[in-house]
Motif scaffolding. Structure first.
Motif, PDB file in Angstrom:
ATOM      1  N   THR A 108      37.916  14.035   0.233  1.00 27.15           N
ATOM      2  CA  THR A 108      36.892  13.388   1.291  1.00 27.15           C
ATOM      3  C   THR A 108      37.298  12.088   1.543  1.00 27.15           C
ATOM      4  O   THR A 108      36.730  11.283   2.346  1.00 27.15           O
ATOM      5  CB  THR A 108      35.426  13.384   0.531  1.00 27.15           C
ATOM      6  OG1 THR A 108      35.416  12.298  -0.535  1.00 27.15           O
ATOM      7  CG2 THR A 108      35.181  14.874  -0.016  1.00 27.15           C
ATOM      8  N   ALA A 109      38.268  11.554   0.928  1.00 21.96           N
ATOM      9  CA  ALA A 109      38.949  10.019   1.018  1.00 21.96           C
ATOM     10  C   ALA A 109      39.089   9.698   2.370  1.00 21.96           C
ATOM     11  O   ALA A 109      39.623  10.572   3.091  1.00 21.96           O
ATOM     12  CB  ALA A 109      39.875   9.741   0.188  1.00 21.96           C
ATOM     13  N   ALA A 110      38.652   8.676   3.022  1.00 23.88           N
ATOM     14  CA  ALA A 110      39.092   7.931   4.152  1.00 23.88           C
ATOM     15  C   ALA A 110      40.281   6.913   3.939  1.00 23.88           C
ATOM     16  O   ALA A 110      40.055   6.035   3.737  1.00 23.88           O
ATOM     17  CB  ALA A 110      37.926   7.033   4.709  1.00 23.88           C
ATOM     18  N   VAL A 111      41.340   7.768   3.766  1.00 28.56           N
ATOM     19  CA  VAL A 111      42.779   7.244   3.594  1.00 28.56           C
ATOM     20  C   VAL A 111      42.868   6.269   4.679  1.00 28.56           C
ATOM     21  O   VAL A 111      43.130   6.831   5.882  1.00 28.56           O
ATOM     22  CB  VAL A 111      43.840   8.250   3.257  1.00 28.56           C
ATOM     23  CG1 VAL A 111      45.131   7.447   2.851  1.00 28.56           C
ATOM     24  CG2 VAL A 111      43.379   9.322   2.096  1.00 28.56           C
ATOM     25  N   ALA A 112      43.388   5.248   4.429  1.00 29.56           N
ATOM     26  CA  ALA A 112      43.983   4.501   5.495  1.00 29.56           C
ATOM     27  C   ALA A 112      45.379   5.001   6.200  1.00 29.56           C
ATOM     28  O   ALA A 112      45.989   5.269   5.322  1.00 29.56           O
ATOM     29  CB  ALA A 112      44.277   2.863   5.013  1.00 29.56           C
ATOM     30  N   ASP A 159      50.372  11.711   4.311  1.00 30.41           N
ATOM     31  CA  ASP A 159      49.118  12.622   4.395  1.00 30.41           C
ATOM     32  C   ASP A 159      48.851  13.316   3.089  1.00 30.41           C
ATOM     33  O   ASP A 159      49.514  14.117   2.634  1.00 30.41           O
ATOM     34  CB  ASP A 159      49.141  13.365   5.313  1.00 30.41           C
ATOM     35  CG  ASP A 159      47.789  14.071   5.905  1.00 30.41           C
ATOM     36  OD1 ASP A 159      46.937  14.503   5.071  1.00 30.41           O
ATOM     37  OD2 ASP A 159      47.495  13.928   7.166  1.00 30.41           O
ATOM     38  N   ILE A 160      47.758  12.820   2.302  1.00 24.56           N
ATOM     39  CA  ILE A 160      47.561  13.289   0.978  1.00 24.56           C
ATOM     40  C   ILE A 160      47.233  14.707   1.044  1.00 24.56           C
ATOM     41  O   ILE A 160      47.665  15.516   0.214  1.00 24.56           O
ATOM     42  CB  ILE A 160      46.734  12.479  -0.067  1.00 24.56           C
ATOM     43  CG1 ILE A 160      47.139  11.181   0.116  1.00 24.56           C
ATOM     44  CG2 ILE A 160      46.384  13.194  -1.370  1.00 24.56           C
ATOM     45  CD1 ILE A 160      46.353   9.982  -0.663  1.00 24.56           C
ATOM     46  N   LEU A 161      46.273  15.083   2.036  1.00 27.37           N
ATOM     47  CA  LEU A 161      45.859  16.554   2.220  1.00 27.37           C
ATOM     48  C   LEU A 161      46.933  17.459   2.537  1.00 27.37           C
ATOM     49  O   LEU A 161      47.054  18.577   2.034  1.00 27.37           O
ATOM     50  CB  LEU A 161      44.669  16.306   3.034  1.00 27.37           C
ATOM     51  CG  LEU A 161      44.297  17.871   3.655  1.00 27.37           C
ATOM     52  CD1 LEU A 161      43.468  18.490   2.338  1.00 27.37           C
ATOM     53  CD2 LEU A 161      42.979  17.649   4.603  1.00 27.37           C
ATOM     54  N   PHE A 168      38.041  17.283   4.773  1.00 29.97           N
ATOM     55  CA  PHE A 168      37.119  16.729   5.481  1.00 29.97           C
ATOM     56  C   PHE A 168      37.718  16.447   6.862  1.00 29.97           C
ATOM     57  O   PHE A 168      38.599  15.754   6.986  1.00 29.97           O
ATOM     58  CB  PHE A 168      36.420  15.547   4.697  1.00 29.97           C
ATOM     59  CG  PHE A 168      35.170  16.119   4.179  1.00 29.97           C
ATOM     60  CD1 PHE A 168      35.291  16.990   2.878  1.00 29.97           C
ATOM     61  CD2 PHE A 168      33.811  15.658   4.374  1.00 29.97           C
ATOM     62  CE1 PHE A 168      34.294  17.253   2.294  1.00 29.97           C
ATOM     63  CE2 PHE A 168      32.894  16.171   3.754  1.00 29.97           C
ATOM     64  CZ  PHE A 168      32.885  17.032   2.825  1.00 29.97           C
ATOM     65  N   ALA A 169      36.906  16.538   7.896  1.00 32.07           N
ATOM     66  CA  ALA A 169      37.391  16.109   9.384  1.00 32.07           C
ATOM     67  C   ALA A 169      36.331  15.234   9.924  1.00 32.07           C
ATOM     68  O   ALA A 169      35.167  15.642  10.219  1.00 32.07           O
ATOM     69  CB  ALA A 169      37.718  16.978  10.026  1.00 32.07           C
ATOM     70  N   ALA A 170      36.465  13.874   9.992  1.00 29.91           N
ATOM     71  CA  ALA A 170      35.360  13.166  10.728  1.00 29.91           C
ATOM     72  C   ALA A 170      35.807  12.994  12.021  1.00 29.91           C
ATOM     73  O   ALA A 170      36.938  12.601  12.417  1.00 29.91           O
ATOM     74  CB  ALA A 170      35.599  11.783   9.928  1.00 29.91           C
ATOM     75  N   ALA A 179      41.844  22.259  14.641  1.00 28.50           N
ATOM     76  CA  ALA A 179      43.245  21.854  14.786  1.00 28.50           C
ATOM     77  C   ALA A 179      43.825  21.009  13.667  1.00 28.50           C
ATOM     78  O   ALA A 179      44.719  21.144  13.111  1.00 28.50           O
ATOM     79  CB  ALA A 179      43.391  20.773  16.041  1.00 28.50           C
ATOM     80  N   LYS A 180      42.815  20.113  13.045  1.00 23.01           N
ATOM     81  CA  LYS A 180      43.412  19.490  11.981  1.00 23.01           C
ATOM     82  C   LYS A 180      43.327  20.401  10.725  1.00 23.01           C
ATOM     83  O   LYS A 180      44.231  20.158   9.902  1.00 23.01           O
ATOM     84  CB  LYS A 180      42.092  18.508  11.434  1.00 23.01           C
ATOM     85  CG  LYS A 180      42.456  17.103  10.730  1.00 23.01           C
ATOM     86  CD  LYS A 180      41.296  16.018  10.647  1.00 23.01           C
ATOM     87  CE  LYS A 180      41.510  15.238  11.741  1.00 23.01           C
ATOM     88  NZ  LYS A 180      40.415  14.202  11.947  1.00 23.01           N
ATOM     89  N   LEU A 181      42.651  21.476  10.455  1.00 22.54           N
ATOM     90  CA  LEU A 181      42.839  22.361   9.423  1.00 22.54           C
ATOM     91  C   LEU A 181      44.235  23.111   9.509  1.00 22.54           C
ATOM     92  O   LEU A 181      44.816  22.965   8.480  1.00 22.54           O
ATOM     93  CB  LEU A 181      41.518  23.376   9.484  1.00 22.54           C
ATOM     94  CG  LEU A 181      41.728  24.522   8.507  1.00 22.54           C
ATOM     95  CD1 LEU A 181      40.108  24.775   8.090  1.00 22.54           C
ATOM     96  CD2 LEU A 181      42.520  25.787   8.878  1.00 22.54           C
TER      97      LEU A 181
HETATM   98  N1  CTP Z   1      43.409  12.568   4.480  1.00 24.06           N
HETATM   99  C1  CTP Z   1      44.378  12.358   3.585  1.00 24.06           C
HETATM  100  N2  CTP Z   1      45.428  11.484   3.732  1.00 24.06           N
HETATM  101  C2  CTP Z   1      45.609  10.969   4.862  1.00 24.06           C
HETATM  102  C3  CTP Z   1      44.776  11.128   5.891  1.00 24.06           C
HETATM  103  C4  CTP Z   1      43.715  12.077   5.621  1.00 24.06           C
HETATM  104  O1  CTP Z   1      44.381  12.924   2.498  1.00 24.06           O
HETATM  105  N3  CTP Z   1      46.785   9.927   4.749  1.00 24.06           N
HETATM  106  C5  CTP Z   1      42.527  13.605   4.355  1.00 24.06           C
HETATM  107  C6  CTP Z   1      41.056  13.189   4.282  1.00 24.06           C
HETATM  108  O2  CTP Z   1      40.875  13.029   3.160  1.00 24.06           O
HETATM  109  C7  CTP Z   1      40.446  14.263   4.794  1.00 24.06           C
HETATM  110  C8  CTP Z   1      41.374  14.740   6.031  1.00 24.06           C
HETATM  111  O3  CTP Z   1      42.658  14.373   5.540  1.00 24.06           O
HETATM  112  O4  CTP Z   1      40.043  15.245   4.121  1.00 24.06           O
HETATM  113  C9  CTP Z   1      41.130  14.386   7.475  1.00 24.06           C
HETATM  114  O5  CTP Z   1      40.792  12.938   7.593  1.00 24.06           O
HETATM  115  P1  CTP Z   1      40.628  12.373   8.966  1.00 24.06           P
HETATM  116  O6  CTP Z   1      40.614  10.807   8.657  1.00 24.06           O
HETATM  117  O7  CTP Z   1      39.682  12.870   9.732  1.00 24.06           O
HETATM  118  O8  CTP Z   1      42.204  12.705   9.567  1.00 24.06           O
HETATM  119  P2  CTP Z   1      43.308  11.808  10.171  1.00 24.06           P
HETATM  120  O9  CTP Z   1      44.752  12.592   9.539  1.00 24.06           O
HETATM  121  O10 CTP Z   1      43.504  10.330   9.680  1.00 24.06           O
HETATM  122  O11 CTP Z   1      43.181  12.289  11.781  1.00 24.06           O
HETATM  123  P3  CTP Z   1      42.820  11.481  13.170  1.00 24.06           P
HETATM  124  O12 CTP Z   1      42.531  10.040  12.459  1.00 24.06           O
HETATM  125  O13 CTP Z   1      43.602  11.423  13.671  1.00 24.06           O
HETATM  126  O14 CTP Z   1      41.406  11.944  13.427  1.00 24.06           O
END
Ligand code: CTP
Length: 410
Positions: A282-286, A315-317, A334-336, A347-349
């Motif tokens: 769920t993290a909002a990774v920078a 991208d950790i996920l 999670f997709a915000a 698409a993200k999935l």
């Molecule tokens: N996530 C992650 N590592 C990252 C970016 C995102 O693990 N560097 C994970 C988040 O924890 C979340 C999912 O990917 O479960 C989607 O995060 P989101 O911020 O919506 O995706 P982004 O890849 O940043 O897509 P965008 O900003 O283009 O919508």
């Protein structure tokens, strides 16, 4: 909202001294509406804010105030009272009550009961932000966390916000509805643990990407949803590691927290937490970090502000979803999104290779808010829109879906 979720459950409510004590009255109403029975202990400080009469009227039972009141002790002694309960809730839990409990002090009815009980205790702290952030209070909270002997001390809140004293920060008591949610989670978890024996990994909060020793890039993620999910999985019996960016939240009951700052640290901590059966990220990774972090504080210079070169974070996920033999059996992202929720989330999935994605419409105020409306999307095609509900309720629903997934024959 009569859920009946607490039908027949007995809750001993300790009301400490603080301006938030008035919210304890609403909490009593909510617990009774959910089918629970409440008996209350009012500390001397609590009695300065709410009257025994209002608590007695709302609970339907006499209110206990003193340790040595003969009438009270013959009706139901304090030891008996502490055993009568299925759950003890302390709301508001003041710095004083937390300190007494952490140090085994027993000099009034509330502290004696906390020492005597063999039941889980749910603390809803409320105090000034400086007090909550004081190392002495943090040490007492950590000490109580360390006492977890099967029942243990559990936490809900405090929330961040403007306080009665005019300051801003963590310290406000959690809303009564959130305390009720936490009580339901604790009580339901004790009864049914379908995820016992499963290992879960949850990431939560923002990351903080340093620019120099004093500055950094971060975002507004509160971590609430991720923390609630970690707590809900633990309540169903999973062994949970919560990899958390910097947030002002306490680790939920039974959850092992690994505190990190940057995306790279989060990625390493996620790797270290494997193997796991379940991963919920769920993290909002920078998305970016600064290419060259300055070793000293960047000073203002006559030739103008510095130019920061950003590079992309891993991208950790996606990395976890692609992991070989170590890939968790169920990876949930999670997709915000602010627009085209379902389409973008799907698409993200597929881009990230996870199994489920929880699509979250963030076009209105979700960050830091209590409520959340999400759609659960499965790679196999399934799609469920859940009604707007508290983050704790979203967390419980997701944990139950995860438990069902592991129960179903493959
Ligand atoms: N996530 C992650 N590592 C990252 C970016 C995102 O693990 N560097 C994970 C988040 O924890 C979340 C999912 O990917 O479960 C989607 O995060 P989101 O911020 O919506 O995706 P982004 O890849 O940043 O897509 P965008 O900003 O283009 O919508």
């Amino acid at each position: 909202m009569s859920t009946g979720a607490l039908n027949g459950r007995r809750i001993l409510l300790i009301v400490g001294g603080g301006i938030a004590a008035y919210k304890a009255l609403e909490l009593v109403r909510l617990i009774r509406k959910a089918g629970g029975e409440v008996r209350a202990i009012l500390t001397a400080g609590g009695a300065a804010f709410v009257t025994p009469l209002s608590l007695a009227a709302l609970t339907g039972h006499p209110v206990r105030e003193g340790l040595f009141a003969p009438d009270d002790e013959t009706a139901m002694g304090h030891i008996e009272l502490s055993r009568w309960a299925d759950l003890v809730v302390v709301a508001p839990a003041t710095a004083g009550l937390i300190a007494k409990a952490a140090n085994g002090m027993a000099d009034d009815l509330a502290s004696t009961t906390l020492l005597a009980t063999d039941k889980p205790v749910l603390m809803a702290p409320a105090m000034n932000v400086r007090m909550w952030l004081h190392p002495a209070v943090a040490a007492n909270v950590a000490r109580l966390d360390g006492f977890d002997g099967g029942t243990g001390f559990h936490w809900v809140g405090p929330d961040e916000g403007e306080m009665a004293c005019g300051e801003f920060g963590p310290g406000r008591m959690a809303q009564p509805a959130a305390i009720l949610d936490a009580a339901e989670t604790l009580l339901s978890g004790a009864a049914d643990q379908p995820l016992r024996g499963r290992r879960a990994l949850v990431t939560a909060g923002p990351t903080f990407e340093a620019v120099d020793p004093v500055r950094g890039l971060t975002n507004r993620s509160s971590g609430k949803q991720g923390y609630a999910i970690a707590g809900a999985l633990a309540a169903l019996g999973a062994e949970v590691t919560l990899v958390s960016g910097p947030v002002a939240l306490t680790a939920p009951p039974g959850v092992t927290r690994v505190a990190v700052e940057s995306a790279l640290q989060m990625q390493a901590a996620v790797q270290a937490a494997l193997p796991a059966d379940i991963a919920v990220l769920t993290a909002a990774v920078a998305d970016w970090r600064v290419d060259a972090v300055a070793s000293g504080k960047i000073k203002k210079a006559p030739d103008g502000p510095p130019t920061l070169r950003l590079i992309e974070n891993p991208d950790i996920l996606a990395g976890l979803s692609a992991a070989g033999p170590d890939r968790p059996a169920l990876v949930v992202g999670f997709a915000a999104e602010t627009e085209n929720l379902i389409e973008n989330a799907r698409a993200k999935l597929s881009r990230k290779g996870c199994d489920w994605i929880v699509a979250n419409d963030v076009s209105d105020d979700v960050f830091g808010a209590e409520g959340n409306a999400v759609t659960l999307i499965e790679r196999s095609g399934g799609e469920e829109a859940w009604p707007r509900q508290s983050k704790a309720a979203v967390a419980r629903a997701l944990a139950v879906r995860i438990a069902d997934h592991f129960k179903a024959p493959a």
